[in-house]
Design a protein around this motif. Structure first.
Motif, PDB file in Angstrom:
ATOM      1  N   PHE A 113       0.828  -1.201   0.000  1.00 22.14           N
ATOM      2  CA  PHE A 113       0.000   0.000   0.000  1.00 22.14           C
ATOM      3  C   PHE A 113       0.867   1.258   0.000  1.00 22.14           C
ATOM      4  O   PHE A 113       0.636   2.187  -0.776  1.00 22.14           O
ATOM      5  CB  PHE A 113      -0.932   0.006   1.212  1.00 22.14           C
ATOM      6  CG  PHE A 113      -1.674   1.299   1.383  1.00 22.14           C
ATOM      7  CD1 PHE A 113      -2.742   1.603   0.569  1.00 22.14           C
ATOM      8  CD2 PHE A 113      -1.283   2.206   2.346  1.00 22.14           C
ATOM      9  CE1 PHE A 113      -3.417   2.802   0.710  1.00 22.14           C
ATOM     10  CE2 PHE A 113      -1.953   3.408   2.497  1.00 22.14           C
ATOM     11  CZ  PHE A 113      -3.026   3.703   1.678  1.00 22.14           C
ATOM     12  N   TYR A 114       1.896   1.280   0.849  1.00 24.95           N
ATOM     13  CA  TYR A 114       2.752   2.460   0.906  1.00 24.95           C
ATOM     14  C   TYR A 114       3.606   2.605  -0.349  1.00 24.95           C
ATOM     15  O   TYR A 114       3.926   3.721  -0.750  1.00 24.95           O
ATOM     16  CB  TYR A 114       3.603   2.452   2.178  1.00 24.95           C
ATOM     17  CG  TYR A 114       2.777   2.828   3.388  1.00 24.95           C
ATOM     18  CD1 TYR A 114       2.202   4.086   3.488  1.00 24.95           C
ATOM     19  CD2 TYR A 114       2.550   1.921   4.406  1.00 24.95           C
ATOM     20  CE1 TYR A 114       1.425   4.426   4.573  1.00 24.95           C
ATOM     21  CE2 TYR A 114       1.776   2.257   5.501  1.00 24.95           C
ATOM     22  CZ  TYR A 114       1.215   3.515   5.575  1.00 24.95           C
ATOM     23  OH  TYR A 114       0.435   3.854   6.649  1.00 24.95           O
ATOM     24  N   ALA A 115       3.948   1.507  -0.983  1.00 26.75           N
ATOM     25  CA  ALA A 115       4.652   1.591  -2.266  1.00 26.75           C
ATOM     26  C   ALA A 115       3.736   2.202  -3.319  1.00 26.75           C
ATOM     27  O   ALA A 115       4.161   3.055  -4.120  1.00 26.75           O
ATOM     28  CB  ALA A 115       5.133   0.208  -2.711  1.00 26.75           C
ATOM     29  N   PHE A 151      12.058   0.520  -5.137  1.00 21.31           N
ATOM     30  CA  PHE A 151      12.367   1.247  -3.911  1.00 21.31           C
ATOM     31  C   PHE A 151      13.561   0.624  -3.187  1.00 21.31           C
ATOM     32  O   PHE A 151      13.690  -0.593  -3.119  1.00 21.31           O
ATOM     33  CB  PHE A 151      11.161   1.261  -2.972  1.00 21.31           C
ATOM     34  CG  PHE A 151       9.974   1.972  -3.562  1.00 21.31           C
ATOM     35  CD1 PHE A 151       9.949   3.345  -3.629  1.00 21.31           C
ATOM     36  CD2 PHE A 151       8.912   1.258  -4.065  1.00 21.31           C
ATOM     37  CE1 PHE A 151       8.871   4.007  -4.188  1.00 21.31           C
ATOM     38  CE2 PHE A 151       7.826   1.907  -4.626  1.00 21.31           C
ATOM     39  CZ  PHE A 151       7.797   3.284  -4.684  1.00 21.31           C
ATOM     40  N   ALA A 152      14.417   1.491  -2.665  1.00 24.67           N
ATOM     41  CA  ALA A 152      15.573   1.052  -1.887  1.00 24.67           C
ATOM     42  C   ALA A 152      15.486   1.549  -0.451  1.00 24.67           C
ATOM     43  O   ALA A 152      16.325   1.211   0.368  1.00 24.67           O
ATOM     44  CB  ALA A 152      16.860   1.562  -2.534  1.00 24.67           C
ATOM     45  N   ALA A 153      14.460   2.340  -0.142  1.00 24.62           N
ATOM     46  CA  ALA A 153      14.312   2.891   1.206  1.00 24.62           C
ATOM     47  C   ALA A 153      13.973   1.784   2.198  1.00 24.62           C
ATOM     48  O   ALA A 153      13.305   0.808   1.855  1.00 24.62           O
ATOM     49  CB  ALA A 153      13.216   3.953   1.226  1.00 24.62           C
ATOM     50  N   GLU A 154      14.441   1.968   3.424  1.00 24.97           N
ATOM     51  CA  GLU A 154      14.159   0.981   4.465  1.00 24.97           C
ATOM     52  C   GLU A 154      12.651   0.857   4.646  1.00 24.97           C
ATOM     53  O   GLU A 154      11.926   1.842   4.715  1.00 24.97           O
ATOM     54  CB  GLU A 154      14.810   1.423   5.771  1.00 24.97           C
ATOM     55  CG  GLU A 154      14.699   0.401   6.871  1.00 24.97           C
ATOM     56  CD  GLU A 154      15.417   0.838   8.132  1.00 24.97           C
ATOM     57  OE1 GLU A 154      15.051   0.316   9.179  1.00 24.97           O
ATOM     58  OE2 GLU A 154      16.314   1.688   8.044  1.00 24.97           O
ATOM     59  N   LEU A 187      10.640  -0.400   2.397  1.00 33.15           N
ATOM     60  CA  LEU A 187      10.069  -0.677   1.079  1.00 33.15           C
ATOM     61  C   LEU A 187      11.030  -1.439   0.175  1.00 33.15           C
ATOM     62  O   LEU A 187      10.791  -1.542  -1.021  1.00 33.15           O
ATOM     63  CB  LEU A 187       9.656   0.628   0.382  1.00 33.15           C
ATOM     64  CG  LEU A 187       8.444   1.342   0.966  1.00 33.15           C
ATOM     65  CD1 LEU A 187       8.140   2.613   0.183  1.00 33.15           C
ATOM     66  CD2 LEU A 187       7.231   0.442   0.997  1.00 33.15           C
ATOM     67  N   THR A 188      12.098  -1.970   0.750  1.00 29.09           N
ATOM     68  CA  THR A 188      13.018  -2.752  -0.070  1.00 29.09           C
ATOM     69  C   THR A 188      12.281  -3.963  -0.624  1.00 29.09           C
ATOM     70  O   THR A 188      11.376  -4.498   0.001  1.00 29.09           O
ATOM     71  CB  THR A 188      14.233  -3.223   0.761  1.00 29.09           C
ATOM     72  OG1 THR A 188      13.756  -3.915   1.906  1.00 29.09           O
ATOM     73  CG2 THR A 188      15.098  -2.064   1.178  1.00 29.09           C
ATOM     74  N   GLN A 189      12.644  -4.351  -1.795  1.00 30.38           N
ATOM     75  CA  GLN A 189      12.020  -5.456  -2.522  1.00 30.38           C
ATOM     76  C   GLN A 189      10.567  -5.157  -2.873  1.00 30.38           C
ATOM     77  O   GLN A 189       9.781  -6.065  -3.100  1.00 30.38           O
ATOM     78  CB  GLN A 189      12.134  -6.762  -1.748  1.00 30.38           C
ATOM     79  CG  GLN A 189      13.556  -7.165  -1.471  1.00 30.38           C
ATOM     80  CD  GLN A 189      13.659  -8.388  -0.602  1.00 30.38           C
ATOM     81  OE1 GLN A 189      12.683  -8.838  -0.004  1.00 30.38           O
ATOM     82  NE2 GLN A 189      14.852  -8.945  -0.526  1.00 30.38           N
ATOM     83  N   CYS A 190      10.208  -3.880  -2.911  1.00 29.37           N
ATOM     84  CA  CYS A 190       8.880  -3.459  -3.342  1.00 29.37           C
ATOM     85  C   CYS A 190       9.032  -2.581  -4.570  1.00 29.37           C
ATOM     86  O   CYS A 190      10.078  -1.972  -4.785  1.00 29.37           O
ATOM     87  CB  CYS A 190       8.158  -2.671  -2.251  1.00 29.37           C
ATOM     88  SG  CYS A 190       7.739  -3.633  -0.797  1.00 29.37           S
ATOM     89  N   SER A 191       7.981  -2.507  -5.355  1.00 28.55           N
ATOM     90  CA  SER A 191       8.000  -1.649  -6.533  1.00 28.55           C
ATOM     91  C   SER A 191       6.607  -1.055  -6.726  1.00 28.55           C
ATOM     92  O   SER A 191       5.635  -1.513  -6.131  1.00 28.55           O
ATOM     93  CB  SER A 191       8.416  -2.441  -7.780  1.00 28.55           C
ATOM     94  OG  SER A 191       7.470  -3.460  -8.044  1.00 28.55           O
ATOM     95  N   ALA A 192       6.553  -0.029  -7.550  1.00 29.50           N
ATOM     96  CA  ALA A 192       5.278   0.601  -7.893  1.00 29.50           C
ATOM     97  C   ALA A 192       5.208   0.749  -9.404  1.00 29.50           C
ATOM     98  O   ALA A 192       6.168   1.182 -10.034  1.00 29.50           O
ATOM     99  CB  ALA A 192       5.139   1.959  -7.224  1.00 29.50           C
ATOM    100  N   GLU A 193       4.093   0.368  -9.957  1.00 26.85           N
ATOM    101  CA  GLU A 193       3.838   0.520 -11.390  1.00 26.85           C
ATOM    102  C   GLU A 193       2.782   1.611 -11.549  1.00 26.85           C
ATOM    103  O   GLU A 193       1.663   1.479 -11.063  1.00 26.85           O
ATOM    104  CB  GLU A 193       3.322  -0.807 -11.956  1.00 26.85           C
ATOM    105  CG  GLU A 193       3.151  -0.801 -13.442  1.00 26.85           C
ATOM    106  CD  GLU A 193       2.742  -2.170 -13.959  1.00 26.85           C
ATOM    107  OE1 GLU A 193       1.684  -2.243 -14.594  1.00 26.85           O
ATOM    108  OE2 GLU A 193       3.480  -3.141 -13.711  1.00 26.85           O
TER     109      GLU A 193
END
Length: 138
Positions: A48-50, A89-92, A94-100
């Protein structure tokens, strides 16, 4: 004398051991299901935050912040450049998350463009989608 003794000690002990083993198995299953549910809920929250972050990137393209006048206003909106845009995302947190993210022009009325920004956050095997509708005068 031993032939006349008939106790219930052994059957009672076997019953208690079986009962305790059943309770231990039930508690173990409950704890493992709770851990799986917690992990999935955590991934859903991160997704959700991603998605929110991806929508924020698109909103910044439409409405660049005053403190960053050189912001890339064609990042995705208003021209839908490179749609769908994928942000890793590389921020703590959200690592291993992405947004399309996609940004589509819905309509233009009285020189106001109406856009729909759709951002899908993906973390592992779960995803969440956020849509934002906004107007933009060119």
């Amino acid at each position: 004398m031993p032939a006349r003794q008939r106790g219930v000690g052994l059957p009672a002990a076997i019953f208690v051991i079986t009962l305790m083993a059943s309770i231990a198995v039930a508690i173990n299953l409950l704890v493992s299901q709770n851990a799986e549910t917690f992990e999935e809920e955590l991934r859903l929250t991160r997704a959700f935050y991603a998605a929110e972050s991806g929508a924020g990137f698109a909103m910044n393209a439409l409405f660049p912040p005053d403190e960053f006048p050189q912001y890339d206003t064609n990042a995705i909106c208003p021209d839908n450049a490179g749609s769908p845009r994928i942000y890793e995302f590389a921020a703590e947190g959200l690592t291993q998350c992405s947004a399309e993210v996609t940004c589509e022009l819905d309509t233009t009325i009285d020189s106001l463009n109406y856009y729909t920004i759709t951002s899908t956050g993906i973390c592992g095997d779960v995803s969440r989608t956020v849509q934002v509708r906004t107007t933009f005068a060119e």
